[in-house]
Design a protein around this motif. Structure first.
Motif, mmCIF file in Angstrom:
data_model
loop_
_atom_site.group_PDB
_atom_site.id
_atom_site.type_symbol
_atom_site.label_atom_id
_atom_site.label_comp_id
_atom_site.label_asym_id
_atom_site.label_seq_id
_atom_site.Cartn_x
_atom_site.Cartn_y
_atom_site.Cartn_z
ATOM 1 N N ARG A 56 33.029 25.393 45.831
ATOM 2 C CA ARG A 56 33.387 25.588 44.423
ATOM 3 C C ARG A 56 34.632 24.753 44.125
ATOM 4 N NH1 ARG A 56 33.377 30.657 44.788
ATOM 5 N NH2 ARG A 56 35.500 30.814 45.582
ATOM 6 N N ILE A 57 34.515 23.858 43.142
ATOM 7 C CA ILE A 57 35.622 22.983 42.785
ATOM 8 C C ILE A 57 35.850 23.063 41.277
ATOM 9 C CG2 ILE A 57 36.517 20.618 42.806
ATOM 10 C CD1 ILE A 57 34.602 20.057 45.141
ATOM 11 N N TYR A 58 37.085 23.343 40.884
ATOM 12 C CA TYR A 58 37.456 23.370 39.471
ATOM 13 C C TYR A 58 38.358 22.182 39.176
ATOM 14 C CZ TYR A 58 35.783 28.215 39.555
ATOM 15 O OH TYR A 58 35.027 29.347 39.699
ATOM 16 N N ILE A 59 38.068 21.520 38.086
ATOM 17 C CA ILE A 59 38.849 20.366 37.664
ATOM 18 C C ILE A 59 39.288 20.581 36.222
ATOM 19 C CG2 ILE A 59 38.726 17.889 37.121
ATOM 20 C CD1 ILE A 59 36.738 17.678 39.509
ATOM 21 N N ALA A 60 40.546 20.295 35.946
ATOM 22 C CA ALA A 60 41.102 20.449 34.606
ATOM 23 C C ALA A 60 42.128 19.353 34.375
ATOM 24 C CB ALA A 60 41.752 21.832 34.450
ATOM 25 N N ALA A 61 42.650 19.296 33.179
ATOM 26 C CA ALA A 61 43.666 18.291 32.869
ATOM 27 C C ALA A 61 44.903 18.465 33.731
ATOM 28 C CB ALA A 61 44.037 18.363 31.387
ATOM 29 N N GLU A 62 45.094 19.688 34.282
ATOM 30 C CA GLU A 62 46.291 19.946 35.095
ATOM 31 C C GLU A 62 46.086 19.716 36.583
ATOM 32 O OE1 GLU A 62 47.650 23.957 34.924
ATOM 33 O OE2 GLU A 62 45.800 24.828 35.717
ATOM 34 N N ALA A 118 43.278 30.375 35.915
ATOM 35 C CA ALA A 118 43.491 31.001 34.608
ATOM 36 C C ALA A 118 44.782 31.792 34.619
ATOM 37 C CB ALA A 118 42.309 31.904 34.263
ATOM 38 N N ASP A 119 45.730 31.434 33.738
ATOM 39 C CA ASP A 119 47.050 32.049 33.786
ATOM 40 C C ASP A 119 47.466 32.742 32.495
ATOM 41 O OD1 ASP A 119 47.707 29.911 32.050
ATOM 42 O OD2 ASP A 119 48.378 28.670 33.716
ATOM 43 N N GLY A 120 46.762 32.503 31.402
ATOM 44 C CA GLY A 120 47.121 33.135 30.139
ATOM 45 C C GLY A 120 48.375 32.575 29.499
ATOM 46 N N GLU A 166 54.498 42.240 55.466
ATOM 47 C CA GLU A 166 55.408 43.382 55.594
ATOM 48 C C GLU A 166 56.330 43.463 54.369
ATOM 49 O OE1 GLU A 166 57.606 42.785 59.160
ATOM 50 O OE2 GLU A 166 55.834 42.716 60.444
ATOM 51 N N ASN A 167 56.451 44.655 53.831
ATOM 52 C CA ASN A 167 57.378 44.944 52.722
ATOM 53 C C ASN A 167 57.050 44.191 51.431
ATOM 54 O OD1 ASN A 167 58.970 46.616 54.471
ATOM 55 N ND2 ASN A 167 59.944 44.765 55.271
ATOM 56 N N ALA A 168 55.841 43.638 51.342
ATOM 57 C CA ALA A 168 55.477 42.908 50.128
ATOM 58 C C ALA A 168 55.219 43.870 48.978
ATOM 59 C CB ALA A 168 54.243 42.047 50.375
ATOM 60 N N ILE A 169 55.673 43.491 47.804
ATOM 61 C CA ILE A 169 55.456 44.287 46.597
ATOM 62 C C ILE A 169 54.123 43.906 45.971
ATOM 63 C CG2 ILE A 169 56.271 44.723 44.247
ATOM 64 C CD1 ILE A 169 59.114 44.338 45.260
ATOM 65 N N GLU A 170 53.309 44.887 45.671
ATOM 66 C CA GLU A 170 52.034 44.654 44.986
ATOM 67 C C GLU A 170 52.266 44.658 43.487
ATOM 68 O OE1 GLU A 170 47.577 46.655 44.497
ATOM 69 O OE2 GLU A 170 49.205 47.783 45.450
ATOM 70 N N VAL A 171 51.642 43.699 42.803
ATOM 71 C CA VAL A 171 51.605 43.708 41.341
ATOM 72 C C VAL A 171 50.173 44.116 40.982
ATOM 73 C CG1 VAL A 171 52.006 42.402 39.230
ATOM 74 C CG2 VAL A 171 53.259 41.814 41.304
ATOM 75 N N PRO A 172 49.921 45.428 40.827
ATOM 76 C CA PRO A 172 48.536 45.940 40.747
ATOM 77 C C PRO A 172 47.792 45.490 39.501
ATOM 78 C CG PRO A 172 50.103 47.668 40.214
ATOM 79 C CD PRO A 172 50.921 46.490 40.668
ATOM 80 N N SER A 173 46.810 44.625 39.702
ATOM 81 C CA SER A 173 46.034 44.106 38.574
ATOM 82 C C SER A 173 44.734 43.516 39.077
ATOM 83 C CB SER A 173 46.844 43.041 37.829
ATOM 84 O OG SER A 173 47.082 41.955 38.691
ATOM 85 N N ASP A 174 43.840 43.218 38.132
ATOM 86 C CA ASP A 174 42.562 42.598 38.466
ATOM 87 C C ASP A 174 42.607 41.086 38.365
ATOM 88 O OD1 ASP A 174 41.311 44.977 38.946
ATOM 89 O OD2 ASP A 174 40.355 45.132 36.995
ATOM 90 N N THR A 175 43.571 40.548 37.584
ATOM 91 C CA THR A 175 43.588 39.117 37.335
ATOM 92 C C THR A 175 44.998 38.548 37.416
ATOM 93 O OG1 THR A 175 43.882 39.330 34.935
ATOM 94 C CG2 THR A 175 41.615 39.351 35.768
ATOM 95 N N PHE A 176 45.068 37.257 37.700
ATOM 96 C CA PHE A 176 46.337 36.553 37.787
ATOM 97 C C PHE A 176 47.041 36.520 36.425
ATOM 98 C CE2 PHE A 176 48.597 32.338 37.888
ATOM 99 C CZ PHE A 176 49.588 32.702 38.785
#
Length: 346
Positions: A56-62, A118-120, A166-176
């Motif tokens: 799977r390859i995504y290509i965009a202007a960025e 996808a970052d919004g 170890e000790n990582a904080i979760e940012v609980p969500s379904d999407t980036f």
């Protein structure tokens, strides 16, 4: 030649499962300007298709974002072709899979997207070139041992569940796109501390580090090459491994075993388990964790309702599935909507 696949995905999957050709699973990305993504996409497809690349390859202007598998015998040819596509790609890091059976992909999809992740973000002043500092495995370990360091996991909740640092904080969500503003809000009281962000292969945490700087944070790092590169560096250099459990990956494997620890639990019985599966009911396809015992009891389904559904006549199943759009159907989402949709035809 055709610039897309003309064979059914089912047939392609059957082919790759039967094929014993050694393959190497790779991921890579690069943020760089592409003036004509469609033309670039077609060029990439022709070259990679001729080399037997799947994935799977995504290509965009960025830029470009890829998760692929390559016939091992063509690996050097692939590298040469990739590095010659654009000066910005010459010599870029390739993340080699940690736990690879060569069956990660069975079709080549090269798609043009608005963004490679996808970052919004719709702020025109956001500058991806102003990003955080890279942290290799050794640097990451040193920072992790500092009490003034905060480690943030920039992956989805179901990825964090089966394995994390170890000790990582979760940012609980379904999407980036949900995570970015949440991470900024959660870290407001820690602007004076060192922040280290990580993800699977580096693409999300790199953009997240740039976003944190954009929002006024000062001392931000991101793990170079993500978890995959970190684990490979730890092995090569004999460093302490601070990652525990399994690394979730978005291909047929659904996970790479990093340590023997099982830190998650079966979503049906609660026993220790970290194997992600999709519900065998195609009208559901829920992504969830299932142990071996429950897999046998429920025949790969997430519930008794879905188990009953897969034993209906094929035509009846097809009728009930019609019009159902589940979107990102993962375990923490309510199944009430699915039940209502399936009940309409009873």
């Amino acid at each position: 030649m055709a610039l897309h696949n003309r064979i059914s995905r089912k047939e392609l999957k059957e082919r790759i499962l039967k094929d014993n050709t050694p393959r190497t699973t790779i991921s890579f990305y690069q943020y760089f300007p592409i003036s004509d993504p469609t033309t670039f996409r077609n060029h990439v497809y022709k070259i990679f298709n001729n080399l037997g690349v799947l994935g799977r390859i995504y290509i965009a202007a960025e830029g470009i974002n890829a998760q692929i598998s390559v016939p091992t015998e063509n690996f050097e040819k692939f590298k040469e072709a990739l590095y010659s596509l654009d000066p910005a790609l010459d010599g870029i890091r390739l993340n080699i899979a940690v736990d690879d059976d060569g069956k990660s992909f069975y079709v080549l999809d090269v798609k043009v997207r608005p963004k490679i992740v996808a970052d919004g973000i719709d702020d025109p002043s956001f500058d991806m070139s102003r990003r955080g500092k890279y942290a290799d495995a050794e640097t990451f370990n040193k920072l992790a041992n500092d009490p003034n360091t905060i480690i943030i996991d920039m992956r989805n909740h179901y990825e964090y569940e089966v394995g994390h640092f170890e000790n990582a904080i979760e940012v609980p969500s379904d999407t980036f796109r949900e995570q970015l503003p949440m991470a900024v809000e959660m870290m407001q009281e820690h602007k004076d501390k060192t922040i280290v962000m990580y993800c699977t292969g580096g693409i999300r945490c790199e953009k997240a580090s740039a976003y944190m700087l954009h929002k006024g944070f000062k001392n931000v790092y991101h793990l170079e090459g993500g978890i995959i590169n970190y684990v490979n560096q730890v092995k090569q250099k004999g460093l302490e491994n601070k990652f525990h459990g399994k690394n979730f990956v978005f291909d047929q494997r659904l996970g790479e075993r990093i340590t023997d620890e099982i830190i998650a639990h079966c979503h049906q019985c609660g026993k220790p388990a970290d194997t992600h599966v999709n519900c065998a009911n195609d009208a559901c396809h829920l992504l969830f964790i299932q142990c071996e015992d429950c897999a046998k009891e429920f025949e790969g389904c997430c519930s008794k309702e879905c188990q009953e559904f897969i034993h209906l006549p094929p035509e009846e199943q097809k009728k009930k599935r019609k019009g159902i759009d589940l979107g990102r159907n993962v375990f923490n989402k309510s199944k009430e909507r699915l039940g209502k949709l399936l009940a309409k035809d009873k």
